[in-house]
Design a protein around this motif. Sequence first.
Motif, PDB file in Angstrom:
ATOM      1  N   PHE A 168       1.074   4.065  -3.005  1.00  0.00           N
ATOM      2  CA  PHE A 168       0.817   5.496  -2.787  1.00  0.00           C
ATOM      3  C   PHE A 168       2.088   6.311  -3.026  1.00  0.00           C
ATOM      4  O   PHE A 168       2.033   7.398  -3.590  1.00  0.00           O
ATOM      5  CB  PHE A 168       0.260   5.749  -1.382  1.00  0.00           C
ATOM      6  CG  PHE A 168      -1.234   5.534  -1.312  1.00  0.00           C
ATOM      7  CD1 PHE A 168      -2.106   6.464  -1.858  1.00  0.00           C
ATOM      8  CD2 PHE A 168      -1.766   4.407  -0.736  1.00  0.00           C
ATOM      9  CE1 PHE A 168      -3.481   6.262  -1.822  1.00  0.00           C
ATOM     10  CE2 PHE A 168      -3.137   4.187  -0.691  1.00  0.00           C
ATOM     11  CZ  PHE A 168      -3.997   5.125  -1.232  1.00  0.00           C
ATOM     12  N   HIS A 180      -2.221   1.522  12.551  1.00  0.00           N
ATOM     13  CA  HIS A 180      -2.458   0.459  13.532  1.00  0.00           C
ATOM     14  C   HIS A 180      -1.483   0.518  14.703  1.00  0.00           C
ATOM     15  O   HIS A 180      -1.609  -0.252  15.660  1.00  0.00           O
ATOM     16  CB  HIS A 180      -2.344  -0.920  12.860  1.00  0.00           C
ATOM     17  CG  HIS A 180      -3.352  -1.102  11.769  1.00  0.00           C
ATOM     18  ND1 HIS A 180      -3.118  -0.702  10.489  1.00  0.00           N
ATOM     19  CD2 HIS A 180      -4.605  -1.610  11.793  1.00  0.00           C
ATOM     20  CE1 HIS A 180      -4.180  -0.977   9.749  1.00  0.00           C
ATOM     21  NE2 HIS A 180      -5.094  -1.521  10.514  1.00  0.00           N
ATOM     22  N   ILE A 213       0.865  -1.194   0.000  1.00  0.00           N
ATOM     23  CA  ILE A 213       0.000   0.000   0.000  1.00  0.00           C
ATOM     24  C   ILE A 213       0.899   1.241   0.000  1.00  0.00           C
ATOM     25  O   ILE A 213       0.718   2.177  -0.779  1.00  0.00           O
ATOM     26  CB  ILE A 213      -0.949   0.013   1.235  1.00  0.00           C
ATOM     27  CG1 ILE A 213      -1.966  -1.126   1.136  1.00  0.00           C
ATOM     28  CG2 ILE A 213      -1.662   1.356   1.360  1.00  0.00           C
ATOM     29  CD1 ILE A 213      -2.862  -1.302   2.356  1.00  0.00           C
ATOM     30  N   VAL A 248      -8.854   7.452   4.185  1.00  0.00           N
ATOM     31  CA  VAL A 248      -7.719   6.608   4.574  1.00  0.00           C
ATOM     32  C   VAL A 248      -8.180   5.265   5.148  1.00  0.00           C
ATOM     33  O   VAL A 248      -7.635   4.214   4.785  1.00  0.00           O
ATOM     34  CB  VAL A 248      -6.836   7.336   5.616  1.00  0.00           C
ATOM     35  CG1 VAL A 248      -5.690   6.448   6.083  1.00  0.00           C
ATOM     36  CG2 VAL A 248      -6.315   8.638   5.043  1.00  0.00           C
ATOM     37  N   ASP A 268       2.284   3.555  10.840  1.00  0.00           N
ATOM     38  CA  ASP A 268       1.068   2.840  10.477  1.00  0.00           C
ATOM     39  C   ASP A 268      -0.046   3.246  11.443  1.00  0.00           C
ATOM     40  O   ASP A 268       0.179   3.305  12.656  1.00  0.00           O
ATOM     41  CB  ASP A 268       1.391   1.334  10.617  1.00  0.00           C
ATOM     42  CG  ASP A 268       0.247   0.434  10.208  1.00  0.00           C
ATOM     43  OD1 ASP A 268      -0.876   0.924  10.003  1.00  0.00           O
ATOM     44  OD2 ASP A 268       0.499  -0.788  10.113  1.00  0.00           O
ATOM     45  N   LEU A 307       0.676  12.108   9.631  1.00  0.00           N
ATOM     46  CA  LEU A 307       1.182  10.730   9.749  1.00  0.00           C
ATOM     47  C   LEU A 307       0.801   9.952   8.497  1.00  0.00           C
ATOM     48  O   LEU A 307      -0.344  10.012   8.051  1.00  0.00           O
ATOM     49  CB  LEU A 307       0.570  10.084  10.992  1.00  0.00           C
ATOM     50  CG  LEU A 307       0.877   8.605  11.272  1.00  0.00           C
ATOM     51  CD1 LEU A 307       0.889   8.364  12.791  1.00  0.00           C
ATOM     52  CD2 LEU A 307      -0.108   7.652  10.611  1.00  0.00           C
ATOM     53  N   ASP A 308       1.763   9.246   7.925  1.00  0.00           N
ATOM     54  CA  ASP A 308       1.467   8.420   6.752  1.00  0.00           C
ATOM     55  C   ASP A 308       2.412   7.229   6.708  1.00  0.00           C
ATOM     56  O   ASP A 308       3.535   7.282   7.212  1.00  0.00           O
ATOM     57  CB  ASP A 308       1.587   9.245   5.464  1.00  0.00           C
ATOM     58  CG  ASP A 308       0.745   8.659   4.333  1.00  0.00           C
ATOM     59  OD1 ASP A 308      -0.348   9.203   4.065  1.00  0.00           O
ATOM     60  OD2 ASP A 308       1.176   7.668   3.712  1.00  0.00           O
ATOM     61  N   GLY A 334      -3.009   9.595   7.851  1.00  0.00           N
ATOM     62  CA  GLY A 334      -2.949   9.247   6.418  1.00  0.00           C
ATOM     63  C   GLY A 334      -2.926  10.534   5.626  1.00  0.00           C
ATOM     64  O   GLY A 334      -3.775  10.786   4.766  1.00  0.00           O
ATOM     65  N   TRP A 346      -8.336   1.658   3.812  1.00  0.00           N
ATOM     66  CA  TRP A 346      -7.122   0.859   3.628  1.00  0.00           C
ATOM     67  C   TRP A 346      -6.734   0.116   4.889  1.00  0.00           C
ATOM     68  O   TRP A 346      -5.764  -0.648   4.871  1.00  0.00           O
ATOM     69  CB  TRP A 346      -5.946   1.753   3.196  1.00  0.00           C
ATOM     70  CG  TRP A 346      -6.190   2.400   1.887  1.00  0.00           C
ATOM     71  CD1 TRP A 346      -6.536   3.707   1.667  1.00  0.00           C
ATOM     72  CD2 TRP A 346      -6.154   1.777   0.595  1.00  0.00           C
ATOM     73  NE1 TRP A 346      -6.724   3.916   0.325  1.00  0.00           N
ATOM     74  CE2 TRP A 346      -6.492   2.753  -0.356  1.00  0.00           C
ATOM     75  CE3 TRP A 346      -5.870   0.482   0.174  1.00  0.00           C
ATOM     76  CZ2 TRP A 346      -6.557   2.475  -1.719  1.00  0.00           C
ATOM     77  CZ3 TRP A 346      -5.934   0.205  -1.186  1.00  0.00           C
ATOM     78  CH2 TRP A 346      -6.271   1.199  -2.109  1.00  0.00           C
ATOM     79  N   CYS A 347      -7.427   0.390   6.021  1.00  0.00           N
ATOM     80  CA  CYS A 347      -6.991  -0.169   7.309  1.00  0.00           C
ATOM     81  C   CYS A 347      -7.604  -1.539   7.568  1.00  0.00           C
ATOM     82  O   CYS A 347      -8.829  -1.695   7.579  1.00  0.00           O
ATOM     83  CB  CYS A 347      -7.371   0.777   8.444  1.00  0.00           C
ATOM     84  SG  CYS A 347      -6.442   2.304   8.341  1.00  0.00           S
ATOM     85  N   ASN A 396      -8.901  11.925   5.985  1.00  0.00           N
ATOM     86  CA  ASN A 396      -9.674  11.980   4.737  1.00  0.00           C
ATOM     87  C   ASN A 396      -9.310  10.811   3.825  1.00  0.00           C
ATOM     88  O   ASN A 396      -8.182  10.725   3.344  1.00  0.00           O
ATOM     89  CB  ASN A 396      -9.384  13.322   4.037  1.00  0.00           C
ATOM     90  CG  ASN A 396     -10.203  13.498   2.770  1.00  0.00           C
ATOM     91  OD1 ASN A 396     -11.365  13.091   2.699  1.00  0.00           O
ATOM     92  ND2 ASN A 396      -9.603  14.114   1.769  1.00  0.00           N
ATOM     93  N   SER A 448       3.467   5.988   3.848  1.00  0.00           N
ATOM     94  CA  SER A 448       4.279   6.040   2.636  1.00  0.00           C
ATOM     95  C   SER A 448       5.400   7.093   2.713  1.00  0.00           C
ATOM     96  O   SER A 448       5.136   8.298   2.849  1.00  0.00           O
ATOM     97  CB  SER A 448       3.355   6.342   1.454  1.00  0.00           C
ATOM     98  OG  SER A 448       4.059   6.925   0.405  1.00  0.00           O
TER      99      SER A 448
HETATM  100  C1  LIG Z   1      -6.354   8.319  -0.597  1.00  0.00           C
HETATM  101  S1  LIG Z   1      -4.888   8.867   0.200  1.00  0.00           S
HETATM  102  C2  LIG Z   1      -5.535  10.276   1.112  1.00  0.00           C
HETATM  103  C3  LIG Z   1      -4.448  11.277   1.457  1.00  0.00           C
HETATM  104  C4  LIG Z   1      -4.926  12.546   2.163  1.00  0.00           C
HETATM  105  N1  LIG Z   1      -5.621  12.245   3.397  1.00  0.00           N
HETATM  106  C5  LIG Z   1      -5.760  13.407   1.239  1.00  0.00           C
HETATM  107  O1  LIG Z   1      -6.874  13.738   1.614  1.00  0.00           O
HETATM  108  O2  LIG Z   1      -5.306  13.774   0.154  1.00  0.00           O
HETATM  109  C6  LIG Z   1      -4.648   7.647   1.451  1.00  0.00           C
HETATM  110  C7  LIG Z   1      -3.363   7.811   2.247  1.00  0.00           C
HETATM  111  O3  LIG Z   1      -3.420   6.909   3.347  1.00  0.00           O
HETATM  112  C8  LIG Z   1      -2.129   6.349   3.539  1.00  0.00           C
HETATM  113  N2  LIG Z   1      -2.296   5.069   4.268  1.00  0.00           N
HETATM  114  C9  LIG Z   1      -2.905   3.928   3.830  1.00  0.00           C
HETATM  115  N3  LIG Z   1      -2.865   2.988   4.787  1.00  0.00           N
HETATM  116  C10 LIG Z   1      -2.229   3.548   5.863  1.00  0.00           C
HETATM  117  C11 LIG Z   1      -1.872   3.058   7.158  1.00  0.00           C
HETATM  118  N4  LIG Z   1      -2.172   1.812   7.557  1.00  0.00           N
HETATM  119  N5  LIG Z   1      -1.208   3.896   7.994  1.00  0.00           N
HETATM  120  C12 LIG Z   1      -0.893   5.165   7.606  1.00  0.00           C
HETATM  121  N6  LIG Z   1      -1.210   5.672   6.396  1.00  0.00           N
HETATM  122  C13 LIG Z   1      -1.868   4.877   5.530  1.00  0.00           C
HETATM  123  C14 LIG Z   1      -1.576   6.189   2.137  1.00  0.00           C
HETATM  124  O4  LIG Z   1      -0.163   6.074   2.139  1.00  0.00           O
HETATM  125  C15 LIG Z   1      -2.099   7.463   1.468  1.00  0.00           C
HETATM  126  O5  LIG Z   1      -1.168   8.530   1.561  1.00  0.00           O
END
Ligand SMILES: C[S@@+](CC[C@H](N)C(=O)[O-])C[C@H]1O[C@@H](n2cnc3c(N)ncnc32)[C@H](O)[C@@H]1O
Length: 265
Positions: A18, A101, A14, A118, A99, A75-76, A55, A121-122, A116, A78
Amino acid sequence: MTSTVPHTNNKAKIAQSFGSASRSYDISARLQRFSGKHLMPWLPNKNNLTVLDLGSGTGFFTDLLASSYNQVIGLDLSKGMLHFAQESRNKSINWIEADVHKIPLQDESVDFIYSNLVIQWCDPLDVAIAEMLRVLKPGGLIIFTTLVDGTLHELKSSWKQVDDDQHVIDFKKEDELNQLFNTDASSIVEHKCQDIVLEYQNVIHLARELKGLGANHLPKKRNRGLSGKEKWFAMTEHYQDFLEPSGIYPATYRLYSGLVVKLNN
Ligand SMILES: C[S@@+](CC[C@H](N)C(=O)[O-])C[C@H]1O[C@@H](n2cnc3c(N)ncnc32)[C@H](O)[C@@H]1O
């Protein structure tokens, strides 16, 4: 609640998907902009708060939050997203590679969490929610959007007529989310669910936008190679059932927005 150990390999994929989209993300992010902005009315109107953007992606909304609140953390998962954000956003923001989690922040140290698009994906989501509630102060808020079942139903059903592989991620149902957030530890103050229909010139346009957003990682996909020209062509033929009279291809995103409070237990 059931908890399993998050799948680390999946997380890395993931993050990678991203990360490789970090430069194209902001131009493909029509849905993200819309959903992130419509959370604004729920933001607290006090400034001396500590905010966690969970995220944070390219940091577009983290930057907006930093113009209103004293301490903002992005926090992200990626590295690529964080690197892009760090280069281009407000220098006062603290960026953390982590993460959802396992959030590396102290218990009860955050006033509100903004997130927003995010948490779809969890996995497992209950573990991520427990972490959010752990770092929130009692009475603290989670202000978030996610996508629920019904999202990309046109793409899903077009592929279903071609093969039984995974081509769209599994989204939770609205009721499942309500149950996960309405517990002894937290309560939904307000929520809404709405269909956002975006328009595409063709199915390639849709596929490119999903790739540009980094949203093309499919954990349960069996056939890891390209889907094959014939299969792709057959799917686009089925997608034509949804074609609008104007020749536009629609794609539905079922957007769930929630305002959740951590209860004082
Ligand atoms: C669709 S993007 C949204 C980014 C931002 N919130 C926005 O509104 O533009 C989803 C983001 O969630 C992050 N992400 C996904 N799973 C995650 C996790 N388990 N922990 C932290 N970040 C995560 C991805 O790396 C990505 O940058």
